[in-house]
Motif scaffolding. Structure first.
Motif: not given
Length: 390
Positions: A149-158, A170-179, A188-192, A224-228
């Motif tokens: 499994l992967v825990v990924d913290s990267q903010i570039n929506v592109a 690769a059939h690897i589940p992942f958790i996205a932090l922040d974005i 992560g946060a409820d940003n609004y 770079a993180a977009g509207p989120l």
């Protein structure tokens, strides 16, 4: 009854169906299985956590295993296994941090390391360095390492969709932090919501301390993180408009802070103040690094009394600043990153065990001000003055 108690009770109910099973032996083997090798030294706290036992029970079993020479003492508080147990493969989790430059991310990383160790998980750590290119390379690295499994913290929506596609293929589940990323569990946060909390407090503060409406609103975001991620700033604006008369008529200036970094923000706000020298300015920042940079820019030209700044993260540096008399960093929304590790590992294990997991796991939010900072973080002063170990 705690979740651990429920787990133990459930296990014991299953074992009672098999009358020939001796629970003390099962628990003793569970303790032996906490050791990954005969060279590993563990203390009581870690062993009890890994074996899912109360400390008192674990201690009695540990002393018995020492007497029978299946374990040996290592120092005053450590234990070492004398036997190599055969076991199933440990889970391997890849973690890519956003950057080592952000205090918030560093705290998240530290908490993940502690939680992974307690859960007997191998944690492979990489650094995305605010770079989309490096984030893609780190994704390839985790895939080649065949992590579970992967825990990924990267903010570039592109590149979010590209990273998601790599892990999906690769059939690897992942958790996205922040974005949020396509197909990932978001943590992560409820940003609004967090932004609106800060905006409302800015409006209340301005009403109490200024006789006239603010002349300008400065918003410091991460485009770079977009509207989120910038939803924090949308929330700031809506919170101000909700409580401040004629809030929508305040001239607004939005700036991209190049990933939310201090130096880039400092340069941006310095240039802004040279062009538009305000008497009453509200500042909504995407994180505490940008908030503190804006404060520094106002302070160095003698205009600190002309601003009121709201940060995000509740970082130690921001908390220390709010403890200064008359500081114009008036609030920050805390997310308590020191608690992230245990919760992320819990979610990861649920995913790996094929349990149902919510698509988004939101963290706790709390507004920190000069009035409540010592109540919410009472140990800051003690931690700062505690002697370091030689």
């Amino acid at each position: 009854m705690t979740k651990r108690d429920i787990t133990i009770a459930s296990t014991e109910t299953t074992l009672r169906k098999r009358s020939y099973t001796i629970q003390a032996v099962v628990r003793a083997v569970a303790i032996l299985n906490t050791f990954t090798s005969t060279s590993e030294v563990l203390d009581l706290r870690v062993i009890a956590a890994r074996a899912n036992l109360h400390k008192a029970t674990a201690f009695r079993l540990l002393e018995t295993l020492v007497e029978t020479r299946l374990l040996e003492r290592a120092g005053k508080q450590g234990y070492r296994s004398s036997v190599q147990m055969s076991r199933t493969r440990r889970f391997r989790i890849g973690y890519a941090s956003q950057s080592n430059l952000l205090p918030f991310t560093a705290t998240v990383t530290d908490s993940l390391v502690v939680a992974a160790n307690a859960a007997n998980i191998d944690l492979l750590i990489a650094n995305n360095e605010f770079s989309p290119k490096i984030a893609l390379q780190n994704a390839d690295k985790f895939i080649s390492e065949k992590v579970d499994l992967v825990v990924d913290s990267q903010i570039n929506v592109a590149v979010a969709a590209q990273i998601a596609a790599k892990f999906s293929d690769a059939h690897i589940p992942f958790i996205a932090l922040d974005i949020p990323h396509p197909g990932a569990v978001y943590f992560g946060a409820d940003n609004y919501k967090a932004g609106r909390m800060a905006g409302r407090y800015l409006a209340k503060w301005a009403t109490r301390h200024w006789k006239a409406n603010p002349e300008q609103l400065i918003l410091l975001g991460v485009d770079a993180a977009g509207p989120l991620l910038n939803a924090r700033l949308t929330g700031v604006v809506d919170g101000i408009v909700e409580l401040l008369p004629n809030g929508r008529s305040i001239p607004t200036h939005h700036y991209d802070t190049k990933g939310g970094q201090f130096e880039a923000t400092l340069d941006i706000v310095r240039k802004h103040l040279r062009r538009k020298r305000p008497e009453r300015a509200l500042v909504g920042a995407v994180n505490d690094s940008t908030a503190l940079a804006a404060l520094h820019a106002f302070r160095e030209i003698g205009l600190e009394r002309s601003c009121a700044i709201a940060g995000q993260d509740g970082s130690l540096a921001a908390r220390e600043e709010m403890r200064r008399s008359s500081s114009r960093l008036i609030c920050s929304v805390a997310y308590f990153p020191e608690t992230y590790g245990a919760r992320i590992i819990q979610v990861a294990l649920e995913i790996l065990k094929h349990k149902a997991v919510a698509p988004a796991v939101f963290v706790q939010h709390e507004l920190i001000t000069a009035e409540n900072v010592n109540k919410i973080y009472p140990n800051d002063v003690w931690m700062k003055s505690a002697p370091t170990r030689g």
